[in-house]
Design a protein around this motif. Structure first.
Motif, PDB file in Angstrom:
ATOM      1  N   GLY A  23      89.957   7.149  68.431  1.00 29.76           N
ATOM      2  CA  GLY A  23      90.354   6.320  69.556  1.00 29.76           C
ATOM      3  C   GLY A  23      89.817   4.932  69.297  1.00 29.76           C
ATOM      4  O   GLY A  23      88.641   4.779  68.971  1.00 29.76           O
ATOM      5  N   ILE A  24      90.663   3.927  69.390  1.00 36.26           N
ATOM      6  CA  ILE A  24      90.267   2.553  69.092  1.00 36.26           C
ATOM      7  C   ILE A  24      90.603   1.661  70.288  1.00 36.26           C
ATOM      8  O   ILE A  24      91.707   1.732  70.821  1.00 36.26           O
ATOM      9  N   VAL A  25      89.633   0.847  70.684  1.00 38.60           N
ATOM     10  CA  VAL A  25      89.872  -0.177  71.697  1.00 38.60           C
ATOM     11  C   VAL A  25      89.240  -1.483  71.234  1.00 38.60           C
ATOM     12  O   VAL A  25      88.283  -1.480  70.468  1.00 38.60           O
ATOM     13  N   VAL A  26      89.813  -2.585  71.667  1.00 34.90           N
ATOM     14  CA  VAL A  26      89.233  -3.902  71.422  1.00 34.90           C
ATOM     15  C   VAL A  26      88.985  -4.515  72.787  1.00 34.90           C
ATOM     16  O   VAL A  26      89.903  -4.621  73.598  1.00 34.90           O
ATOM     17  N   ARG A  27      87.739  -4.885  73.044  1.00 34.17           N
ATOM     18  CA  ARG A  27      87.359  -5.412  74.351  1.00 34.17           C
ATOM     19  C   ARG A  27      86.684  -6.761  74.207  1.00 34.17           C
ATOM     20  O   ARG A  27      85.994  -7.023  73.234  1.00 34.17           O
ATOM     21  N   SER A  28      86.870  -7.579  75.212  1.00 32.89           N
ATOM     22  CA  SER A  28      86.122  -8.822  75.326  1.00 32.89           C
ATOM     23  C   SER A  28      85.352  -8.768  76.635  1.00 32.89           C
ATOM     24  O   SER A  28      85.664  -7.963  77.518  1.00 32.89           O
ATOM     25  N   HIS A  60      86.549   4.514  77.024  1.00 35.37           N
ATOM     26  CA  HIS A  60      87.987   4.444  76.766  1.00 35.37           C
ATOM     27  C   HIS A  60      88.309   4.950  75.362  1.00 35.37           C
ATOM     28  O   HIS A  60      89.256   5.731  75.168  1.00 35.37           O
ATOM     29  N   ALA A  61      87.522   4.541  74.368  1.00 39.58           N
ATOM     30  CA  ALA A  61      87.738   5.006  72.991  1.00 39.58           C
ATOM     31  C   ALA A  61      87.571   6.523  72.907  1.00 39.58           C
ATOM     32  O   ALA A  61      88.343   7.210  72.226  1.00 39.58           O
ATOM     33  N   PHE A  62      86.580   7.069  73.614  1.00 35.78           N
ATOM     34  CA  PHE A  62      86.338   8.512  73.635  1.00 35.78           C
ATOM     35  C   PHE A  62      87.540   9.250  74.209  1.00 35.78           C
ATOM     36  O   PHE A  62      87.994  10.254  73.645  1.00 35.78           O
ATOM     37  N   GLN A  63      88.079   8.760  75.325  1.00 33.17           N
ATOM     38  CA  GLN A  63      89.241   9.393  75.943  1.00 33.17           C
ATOM     39  C   GLN A  63      90.461   9.360  75.027  1.00 33.17           C
ATOM     40  O   GLN A  63      91.219  10.342  74.945  1.00 33.17           O
ATOM     41  N   LEU A  64      90.661   8.244  74.320  1.00 29.41           N
ATOM     42  CA  LEU A  64      91.777   8.155  73.366  1.00 29.41           C
ATOM     43  C   LEU A  64      91.598   9.136  72.214  1.00 29.41           C
ATOM     44  O   LEU A  64      92.563   9.755  71.754  1.00 29.41           O
ATOM     45  N   GLY A  79      81.531  16.414  64.210  1.00 30.21           N
ATOM     46  CA  GLY A  79      81.146  15.209  63.476  1.00 30.21           C
ATOM     47  C   GLY A  79      81.509  13.928  64.207  1.00 30.21           C
ATOM     48  O   GLY A  79      81.782  12.907  63.583  1.00 30.21           O
ATOM     49  N   MET A  80      81.496  13.956  65.543  1.00 32.46           N
ATOM     50  CA  MET A  80      81.915  12.794  66.328  1.00 32.46           C
ATOM     51  C   MET A  80      80.937  11.640  66.151  1.00 32.46           C
ATOM     52  O   MET A  80      79.729  11.832  66.119  1.00 32.46           O
ATOM     53  N   ARG A  81      81.475  10.431  66.003  1.00 31.67           N
ATOM     54  CA  ARG A  81      80.672   9.217  65.846  1.00 31.67           C
ATOM     55  C   ARG A  81      81.351   8.053  66.561  1.00 31.67           C
ATOM     56  O   ARG A  81      82.547   8.095  66.837  1.00 31.67           O
ATOM     57  N   TYR A  82      80.560   7.015  66.821  1.00 32.48           N
ATOM     58  CA  TYR A  82      81.072   5.736  67.305  1.00 32.48           C
ATOM     59  C   TYR A  82      80.807   4.681  66.237  1.00 32.48           C
ATOM     60  O   TYR A  82      79.820   4.757  65.512  1.00 32.48           O
ATOM     61  N   ASP A  83      81.663   3.689  66.203  1.00 28.17           N
ATOM     62  CA  ASP A  83      81.442   2.529  65.359  1.00 28.17           C
ATOM     63  C   ASP A  83      81.917   1.324  66.157  1.00 28.17           C
ATOM     64  O   ASP A  83      82.856   1.424  66.942  1.00 28.17           O
ATOM     65  N   ALA A  84      81.269   0.194  65.969  1.00 30.05           N
ATOM     66  CA  ALA A  84      81.672  -1.033  66.663  1.00 30.05           C
ATOM     67  C   ALA A  84      81.595  -2.190  65.679  1.00 30.05           C
ATOM     68  O   ALA A  84      80.658  -2.289  64.894  1.00 30.05           O
ATOM     69  N   THR A  85      82.597  -3.039  65.726  1.00 29.23           N
ATOM     70  CA  THR A  85      82.671  -4.197  64.848  1.00 29.23           C
ATOM     71  C   THR A  85      83.146  -5.386  65.660  1.00 29.23           C
ATOM     72  O   THR A  85      84.085  -5.264  66.443  1.00 29.23           O
ATOM     73  N   THR A  92      85.129  -7.196  70.574  1.00 24.60           N
ATOM     74  CA  THR A  92      84.575  -6.141  69.741  1.00 24.60           C
ATOM     75  C   THR A  92      85.522  -4.949  69.691  1.00 24.60           C
ATOM     76  O   THR A  92      86.053  -4.539  70.719  1.00 24.60           O
ATOM     77  N   GLU A  93      85.699  -4.412  68.501  1.00 22.56           N
ATOM     78  CA  GLU A  93      86.463  -3.175  68.312  1.00 22.56           C
ATOM     79  C   GLU A  93      85.481  -2.014  68.432  1.00 22.56           C
ATOM     80  O   GLU A  93      84.411  -2.037  67.826  1.00 22.56           O
ATOM     81  N   VAL A  94      85.831  -1.022  69.232  1.00 22.91           N
ATOM     82  CA  VAL A  94      85.028   0.186  69.350  1.00 22.91           C
ATOM     83  C   VAL A  94      85.892   1.353  68.886  1.00 22.91           C
ATOM     84  O   VAL A  94      87.019   1.531  69.356  1.00 22.91           O
ATOM     85  N   LEU A  95      85.345   2.124  67.964  1.00 25.74           N
ATOM     86  CA  LEU A  95      86.045   3.257  67.374  1.00 25.74           C
ATOM     87  C   LEU A  95      85.254   4.525  67.651  1.00 25.74           C
ATOM     88  O   LEU A  95      84.048   4.579  67.390  1.00 25.74           O
TER      89      LEU A  95
END
Length: 107
Positions: A23-28, A60-64, A79-85, A92-95
């Motif tokens: 699940g990917i979101v981009v937030r400001s 939101h990324a988790f739900q997607l 093996g669930m993980r989060y990443d943010a860039t 910021t993109e949250v994956l």
């Protein structure tokens, strides 16, 4: 749906690996939170406005990711993980990602 950062699910056997789901979101921060958060950052410490944006983005990324796993026919995500860039300044993109699997209950 079971979601774990581990690679197995207690009481279950993995019967099929369905592949990576995400699940990917981009937030400001937005103008209001950005202004207030910017002012609070001068003093240092925790900035609740930025925490709220981060929590909303992760949720939101988790739900997607859950939706993607459901569409793939998964019972669980291992093996669930989060990443943010930082995508660009102020955004910021949250994956959220992991491996969707099908489970079989062990006896």
């Amino acid at each position: 749906m079971i979601v774990t950062t581990g690679n197995e699910v207690a009481g279950h056997e993995i019967s099929e690996y369905l592949g990576v789901v995400r699940g990917i979101v981009v937030r400001s921060t937005g103008i209001g939170r950005g202004l207030i958060g910017g002012l609070r950052s001068i003093g240092g410490g925790n900035i609740p406005e930025y925490v709220a944006v981060c929590e909303e983005a992760r949720g939101h990324a988790f739900q997607l990711m859950l939706q993607h796993a459901h569409e793939a026919g998964g019972d669980a995500i291992i093996g669930m993980r989060y990443d943010a860039t930082e995508f660009m300044q102020g955004s910021t993109e949250v994956l959220a990602y992991g491996t969707a699997v099908r489970l079989r209950k062990t006896e």
